[in-house]
Design an enzyme around this catalytic site. Structure first.
Site, PDB file in Angstrom:
ATOM      1  CB  SER A 187      32.021 -18.572  26.822  1.00 33.47           C
ATOM      2  OG  SER A 187      32.118 -19.911  26.382  1.00 33.47           O
ATOM      3  CE1 TYR A 200      37.707 -18.015  26.884  1.00 34.44           C
ATOM      4  CE2 TYR A 200      36.194 -19.835  27.303  1.00 34.44           C
ATOM      5  CZ  TYR A 200      36.551 -18.710  26.571  1.00 34.44           C
ATOM      6  OH  TYR A 200      35.744 -18.280  25.556  1.00 34.44           O
TER       7      TYR A 200
HETATM    8  P1  NAD Z   1      39.751 -14.924  17.920  1.00 37.69           P
HETATM    9  O1  NAD Z   1      41.082 -15.539  18.141  1.00 37.69           O
HETATM   10  O2  NAD Z   1      39.394 -14.592  16.529  1.00 37.69           O
HETATM   11  O3  NAD Z   1      39.567 -13.615  18.787  1.00 37.69           O
HETATM   12  C1  NAD Z   1      40.216 -13.368  19.989  1.00 37.69           C
HETATM   13  C2  NAD Z   1      40.887 -12.035  19.836  1.00 37.69           C
HETATM   14  O4  NAD Z   1      41.346 -11.604  21.097  1.00 37.69           O
HETATM   15  C3  NAD Z   1      42.120 -12.055  18.943  1.00 37.69           C
HETATM   16  O5  NAD Z   1      41.810 -11.829  17.587  1.00 37.69           O
HETATM   17  C4  NAD Z   1      42.949 -10.906  19.510  1.00 37.69           C
HETATM   18  O6  NAD Z   1      42.819  -9.762  18.703  1.00 37.69           O
HETATM   19  C5  NAD Z   1      42.317 -10.639  20.856  1.00 37.69           C
HETATM   20  N1  NAD Z   1      43.342 -10.657  21.904  1.00 37.69           N
HETATM   21  C6  NAD Z   1      43.826 -11.724  22.578  1.00 37.69           C
HETATM   22  N2  NAD Z   1      44.761 -11.293  23.446  1.00 37.69           N
HETATM   23  C7  NAD Z   1      44.867  -9.952  23.312  1.00 37.69           C
HETATM   24  C8  NAD Z   1      45.645  -8.944  23.934  1.00 37.69           C
HETATM   25  N3  NAD Z   1      46.521  -9.241  24.903  1.00 37.69           N
HETATM   26  N4  NAD Z   1      45.472  -7.657  23.518  1.00 37.69           N
HETATM   27  C9  NAD Z   1      44.612  -7.345  22.554  1.00 37.69           C
HETATM   28  N5  NAD Z   1      43.834  -8.256  21.932  1.00 37.69           N
HETATM   29  C10 NAD Z   1      43.968  -9.544  22.324  1.00 37.69           C
HETATM   30  O7  NAD Z   1      38.706 -15.945  18.549  1.00 37.69           O
HETATM   31  P2  NAD Z   1      37.132 -15.810  18.859  1.00 37.69           P
HETATM   32  O8  NAD Z   1      36.705 -17.175  19.151  1.00 37.69           O
HETATM   33  O9  NAD Z   1      36.445 -15.024  17.831  1.00 37.69           O
HETATM   34  O10 NAD Z   1      37.127 -15.050  20.249  1.00 37.69           O
HETATM   35  C11 NAD Z   1      36.367 -13.902  20.484  1.00 37.69           C
HETATM   36  C12 NAD Z   1      35.652 -13.991  21.817  1.00 37.69           C
HETATM   37  O11 NAD Z   1      34.668 -15.007  21.739  1.00 37.69           O
HETATM   38  C13 NAD Z   1      36.545 -14.335  22.999  1.00 37.69           C
HETATM   39  O12 NAD Z   1      36.207 -13.505  24.096  1.00 37.69           O
HETATM   40  C14 NAD Z   1      36.177 -15.759  23.298  1.00 37.69           C
HETATM   41  O13 NAD Z   1      36.353 -16.065  24.651  1.00 37.69           O
HETATM   42  C15 NAD Z   1      34.723 -15.760  22.914  1.00 37.69           C
HETATM   43  N6  NAD Z   1      34.175 -17.094  22.671  1.00 37.69           N
HETATM   44  C16 NAD Z   1      34.621 -17.843  21.631  1.00 37.69           C
HETATM   45  C17 NAD Z   1      34.097 -19.102  21.435  1.00 37.69           C
HETATM   46  C18 NAD Z   1      34.560 -19.996  20.311  1.00 37.69           C
HETATM   47  O14 NAD Z   1      34.202 -21.172  20.285  1.00 37.69           O
HETATM   48  N7  NAD Z   1      35.330 -19.502  19.354  1.00 37.69           N
HETATM   49  C19 NAD Z   1      33.106 -19.600  22.287  1.00 37.69           C
HETATM   50  C20 NAD Z   1      32.667 -18.800  23.332  1.00 37.69           C
HETATM   51  C21 NAD Z   1      33.213 -17.545  23.517  1.00 37.69           C
END
Ligand code: NAD
Ligand code: MG
Length: 295
Positions: A187, A200
């Site tokens: 991130s 986080y």
């Molecule tokens: P999202 O909610 O769509 O995806 C996160 C996923 O994590 C969930 O769909 C779920 O399936 C999985 N998850 C959470 N806890 C779990 C568990 N205990 N067991 C199995 N699966 C689990 O949101 P996203 O934003 O697409 O997140 C995906 C990645 O991107 C994450 O690692 C997040 O840190 C990273 N990220 C997101 C952003 C943002 O702004 N959305 C920014 C930087 C990084």
């Protein structure tokens, strides 16, 4: 004249987001607006023909965009997700199958080491091989004051975001052959940590160190490892406590492009890092941040 021009500031939703809140991990089909994960907008070009991919967090958001793009590029895809997300996962399976590829659904909790091993074995067995780990699942829960940050939350965030990477990678190494790839998801928070995301942001820095060290360890085996570092992207994570509720309407507005990203805007980078096109790229971090930059 160019065939098409696209203004990145207006290409996707750039209004204020409606206030909304779901219980983690949430469903993206209940978000307003529903994120664009490339269901219709991503066009494949056979860049991953015949490969077998395992994507964690593949039901929604960035993982879903990667899973859909992989299928449209010709790969078979296993997706892992939390059991509460079955509905989103089934929607992804339909898109993968409509692209003519195999979809394998493996629900389960990544904070459980035994499940991580079982998931990898099942993906390998049902896909008939394994060429890529795309590790996207993550937990993000904003807490304004460190005094309110519980040990339970710190532990869970590290288990899901960091420990699971060790467990999944260890389980997969017996299957991955030269040419295989591992992609983690860090991130912009690793580089510009926000004041409400102490646990986080720490995990996201750890993911970068893990990926770089792993890449050096695996280079001689012909296995590459890289990380994607997203900026603010419109996904369930954000409306399930990833942001404090009041921050949702302005989410992404702080970036130079003045809007949040959509998950499909990350898909091309995951495809690139999983494909042979990136054969000289390892131990690298790719930012997709709307201009927030990662160094
Ligand atoms: P999202 O909610 O769509 O995806 C996160 C996923 O994590 C969930 O769909 C779920 O399936 C999985 N998850 C959470 N806890 C779990 C568990 N205990 N067991 C199995 N699966 C689990 O949101 P996203 O934003 O697409 O997140 C995906 C990645 O991107 C994450 O690692 C997040 O840190 C990273 N990220 C997101 C952003 C943002 O702004 N959305 C920014 C930087 C990084
Ligand atoms: Mg989800």
């Amino acid at each position: 004249m160019s065939k098409q021009t696209c203004n990145p500031t207006t290409k996707y939703y750039h209004e204020k987001f409606p206030k909304q809140k779901q219980k983690a991990p949430g469903l993206q089909c209940e978000m307003n607006p529903v994120p664009d994960c490339g269901e219709k907008s991503y066009k494949g070009h056979q860049r991953l023909e015949g490969l077998k991919m395992l994507v964690t967090g593949g039901d929604s958001g960035i993982g879903r965009a990667a899973a859909i793009a992989y299928a449209k590029e010709g790969a078979d895809v296993a997706i892992n997700y939390h059991p509460d997300e079955q509905k989103d996962a089934e929607d992804v399976a339909k898109v993968i199958e409509a692209a003519g590829r195999k979809a394998v659904l493996i629900p389960g909790d990544l904070s459980d080491e035994a499940f991580c091993k079982k998931m990898v074995d099942e993906a390998h067995h049902k896909l008939g091989g394994l060429d890529n780990l795309t590790l996207v699942a993550g937990k993000q829960t904003a807490v304004a004051d460190i005094m309110d940050l519980t040990t339970e939350q710190i532990r869970k965030t590290f288990e899901i975001n960091v420990f699971s990477l060790f467990w999944v990678t260890k389980a997969a190494l017996g299957y991955l052959k030269p040419g295989s790839t591992i992609i983690t998801t860090s991130s912009v928070q690793a580089f510009q940590p926000g004041p409400t995301l102490l646990d986080y942001a720490s995990t996201k820095s750890a993911i970068i160190a893990f990926t770089k060290a792993l890449a050096k360890q695996l280079a001689s085996k012909g296995i590459r490892a890289n990380s994607v570092a997203p900026g603010p992207v419109w996904t369930p994570l954000q409306v399930c406590g990833g942001q404090l509720s009041d921050a949702i309407p302005e989410f992404g507005k702080e970036t130079p492009l003045k809007r949040a990203g959509q998950p499909v805007e990350l898909a091309g980078v995951y495809v690139h890092l999983a494909s042979e096109e990136s054969s000289y790229t390892t131990a690298e971090t790719y930012g997709v941040t709307g201009g927030e930059h990662t160094n």
